[in-house]
Design a protein around this motif. Structure first.
Motif, PDB file in Angstrom:
ATOM      1  N   SER A   1       0.878  -1.269   0.233  1.00  0.00           N
ATOM      2  CA  SER A   1      -0.099  -0.087  -0.097  1.00  0.00           C
ATOM      3  C   SER A   1       0.977   1.184  -0.074  1.00  0.00           C
ATOM      4  CB  SER A   1      -1.027   0.076   1.283  1.00  0.00           C
ATOM      5  OG  SER A   1      -0.201   0.025   2.536  1.00  0.00           O
ATOM      6  N   HIS A   2       1.955   1.120   0.540  1.00  0.00           N
ATOM      7  CA  HIS A   2       3.017   2.400   0.770  1.00  0.00           C
ATOM      8  C   HIS A   2       3.524   2.491  -0.629  1.00  0.00           C
ATOM      9  CE1 HIS A   2       6.122   4.971   2.235  1.00  0.00           C
ATOM     10  NE2 HIS A   2       6.965   4.332   1.628  1.00  0.00           N
ATOM     11  N   GLU A   3       4.044   1.560  -1.304  1.00  0.00           N
ATOM     12  CA  GLU A   3       4.639   1.296  -2.397  1.00  0.00           C
ATOM     13  C   GLU A   3       3.841   1.837  -3.340  1.00  0.00           C
ATOM     14  OE1 GLU A   3       7.887   0.838  -2.859  1.00  0.00           O
ATOM     15  OE2 GLU A   3       8.463   0.426  -0.843  1.00  0.00           O
ATOM     16  N   LEU A   4       2.549   1.601  -3.533  1.00  0.00           N
ATOM     17  CA  LEU A   4       1.664   2.059  -4.448  1.00  0.00           C
ATOM     18  C   LEU A   4       1.125   3.552  -4.470  1.00  0.00           C
ATOM     19  CD1 LEU A   4      -0.755  -1.214  -4.932  1.00  0.00           C
ATOM     20  CD2 LEU A   4       0.925  -0.206  -6.484  1.00  0.00           C
ATOM     21  N   ARG A   5       0.972   3.693  -3.138  1.00  0.00           N
ATOM     22  CA  ARG A   5       0.714   5.302  -2.763  1.00  0.00           C
ATOM     23  C   ARG A   5       1.559   6.230  -2.883  1.00  0.00           C
ATOM     24  NH1 ARG A   5       0.505   4.971   2.521  1.00  0.00           N
ATOM     25  NH2 ARG A   5      -1.210   3.577   2.607  1.00  0.00           N
ATOM     26  N   THR A   6       2.908   6.153  -2.858  1.00  0.00           N
ATOM     27  CA  THR A   6       3.805   7.088  -3.145  1.00  0.00           C
ATOM     28  C   THR A   6       3.991   7.492  -4.797  1.00  0.00           C
ATOM     29  OG1 THR A   6       5.197   6.174  -1.273  1.00  0.00           O
ATOM     30  CG2 THR A   6       6.362   7.464  -2.941  1.00  0.00           C
ATOM     31  N   PRO A   7       4.252   6.602  -5.548  1.00  0.00           N
ATOM     32  CA  PRO A   7       4.032   6.878  -7.055  1.00  0.00           C
ATOM     33  C   PRO A   7       2.867   7.582  -7.574  1.00  0.00           C
ATOM     34  CG  PRO A   7       4.046   4.440  -6.942  1.00  0.00           C
ATOM     35  CD  PRO A   7       4.362   5.111  -5.721  1.00  0.00           C
ATOM     36  N   LEU A   8       1.786   6.835  -6.900  1.00  0.00           N
ATOM     37  CA  LEU A   8       0.256   7.537  -7.313  1.00  0.00           C
ATOM     38  C   LEU A   8       0.005   8.978  -6.755  1.00  0.00           C
ATOM     39  CD1 LEU A   8      -2.330   4.716  -6.507  1.00  0.00           C
ATOM     40  CD2 LEU A   8      -1.528   5.713  -8.697  1.00  0.00           C
ATOM     41  N   THR A   9       0.648   9.333  -5.447  1.00  0.00           N
ATOM     42  CA  THR A   9       0.719  10.742  -5.035  1.00  0.00           C
ATOM     43  C   THR A   9       1.612  11.652  -5.943  1.00  0.00           C
ATOM     44  OG1 THR A   9       0.615   9.730  -2.715  1.00  0.00           O
ATOM     45  CG2 THR A   9       1.148  12.159  -3.048  1.00  0.00           C
TER      46      THR A   9
END
Length: 455
Positions: free
Chosen positions: A242-250
């Motif tokens: 969730s962290h790994e996906l959230r960062t680039p999406l942010t």
């Protein structure tokens, strides 16, 4: 009837009760038959004894004396001539007429049994021949009332019934303790599995004997431990992903909003678009590697082993990666003795080595030396990837194959790593039935060693 202890108790009781009943019946029949035979033998012997006296003196006085003797005992005697005419009797002879009518021929010297059906007839009976000079002169019939035999059998039956009830009660008590003793650990295991199903994995079962139940208890504890580990791994994995996906999406959302809402110079737009493209590529790589790991976890991929000439294989890898190493001012040296053949999946082996060499390139400084080397020792083929880069701290070495684990989070993100590369490498190595080892010292370098069987 739903409880296992009750079912086991009933089953044990039926089996043991059946065995006891069979044994008691067999023993009872044997004892009854033996006692009747003893009575008949005793009656026959008594008749033979009278016969011996009468053969010496076959006259009225001796006959009356024998009859008198038997009139005071629990047996009766009837003495006849050779034609079965009654000469004397210790009881009214009419009582025994049915037995006296039976024809007698070829009578053995020791006599024979006339009637042995104690359960149907009122008497059991034997006959003994009286001979003079080898000729038959008379017969001695002996009779015993079967009421005495019935009385004996009834007493025997009473003892058997009492013994049977005692055996049944003791069997019932033993079975209760036995079934509870067997099912108690099973009940504990049932409670433990119920706790596991509710997510409580700190299960400790009491130590049992070293048998199948003990093995089952150990297996349940091991299952609980493994499930606890998998649950923790899953939670950590979900948190990491969730962290790994959230960062680039942010990043993508933030810079896309800036481009959409603001009028920016061309250079700023290019800069933000480059960031969006980089983060999109990072997200794409992450999803691709996650799909790869999912395939490995489900064993939905196959390892197609084939003979590979490692010398030629290394040359191809060196040709593919040398431009990237030269661009970063690094040197890649590959060495493999000629005619060294390994059985492996060429595509997967290339993926393993590319991941390891890419890591060496990412975490080494300009001018670094990276070595790829192979050799054979006995039946094992060794492949190493060694660099003189940054190295890995001792505290991080046990965790480097965990998913999303990073030694240096900030630097790894800058370099575009997802933290899945070494996890993929380990899965692929294990799928080959091989082993991967790692040695590293900070600021000295890292060495990964692959060990394949030479079959």
């Amino acid at each position: 009837m739903k409880k296992l202890s009750v079912k086991l108790g009933i089953l044990f009781f039926l089996i043991i009760f059946g065995l006891i009943t069979f044994m008691f019946f067999f023993l009872h029949e044997g004892i009854v038959e033996s006692r009747v035979e003893e009575e008949l033998f005793s009656l026959q012997s008594r008749g033979n004894s009278h016969r011996a006296i009468l053969e010496k003196h076959f006259n009225k006085d001796i006959i009356d004396h024998v009859v008198l003797m038997e009139s005071e005992s629990n047996t009766d005697v009837v003495i006849t001539d050779k034609n079965r005419k009654v000469l004397a009797s210790s009881a009214p002879s009419s009582t025994f007429n049915n037995y006296l009518k039976s024809p007698v021929s070829n009578l053995p010297r020791d006599g024979e049994i006339v009637e042995d059906k104690w359960d149907k007839e009122p008497f059991i009976s034997t006959v003994s021949p009286i001979e003079k000079n080898g000729k038959l002169v008379g017969l001695v019939y002996m009779f015993q009332d079967t009421a005495s035999v019935h009385s004996l059998i009834n007493r025997l039956n009473e003892h058997f019934v009492l013994s049977g009830w005692i055996s049944v009660i003791l069997t019932f008590i033993i079975i209760i303790f036995l079934s509870k003793g067997i099912t108690k650990p099973l009940i504990k295991m049932k409670e433990a599995t119920s706790q596991i199903s509710k997510g409580h994995f700190d299960v400790i079962l009491p130590k049992t004997s070293d048998d199948e139940l003990g093995d089952l208890a150990k297996s349940i504890e091991l299952l609980a431990s493994n499930l606890n580990y998998l649950t923790e791994e899953r939670n950590e994995f979900l948190a990491s992903i969730s962290h790994e996906l959230r960062t680039p999406l942010t990043y993508i959302k933030g810079y896309a909003d800036i481009l959409h809402k603001r009028e920016l110079p061309i250079e700023a737009q290019k800069k933000y678009l480059e960031i969006i493209v980089d983060e999109t590529n990072r997200l794409s790589d992450l999803i691709k590697e996650l799909f790869e790991l999912a395939k490995y976890d489900k064993n939905s991929f196959e390892i197609q082993k084939e003979p590979i000439d490692l010398n030629q294989f290394f040359k191809k890898i060196e040709q593919k990666l040398s431009p990237a190493f030269i661009e970063k001012n690094m040197n890649l040296s590959a060495y493999c003795p000629p005619n060294l053949v390994i059985k492996a999946d060429s595509h997967r082996l290339e993926q393993i080595l590319f991941n390891l060499l890419d890591n060496s390139m990412k975490y080494s400084q300009n001018g670094a030396q990276v070595f790829l080397k192979a050799w054979k020792s006995k039946d094992l083929i060794h492949i190493i990837v060694r660099d003189n880069g940054k190295g890995i701290p001792d505290k991080d070495l046990p965790h480097i194959f965990n998913r999303f684990y990073r030694v240096d989070k900030s630097r790894t993100r800058t370099l575009g790593g997802t933290g899945l590369g070494l996890a993929i490498v380990k899965e692929l190595v294990q799928a080959h039935g091989a082993e991967i080892l790692v040695k590293s010292k900070e600021n000295i370098g890292t060495e990964f060693e692959l060990i394949f069987r030479g079959d």
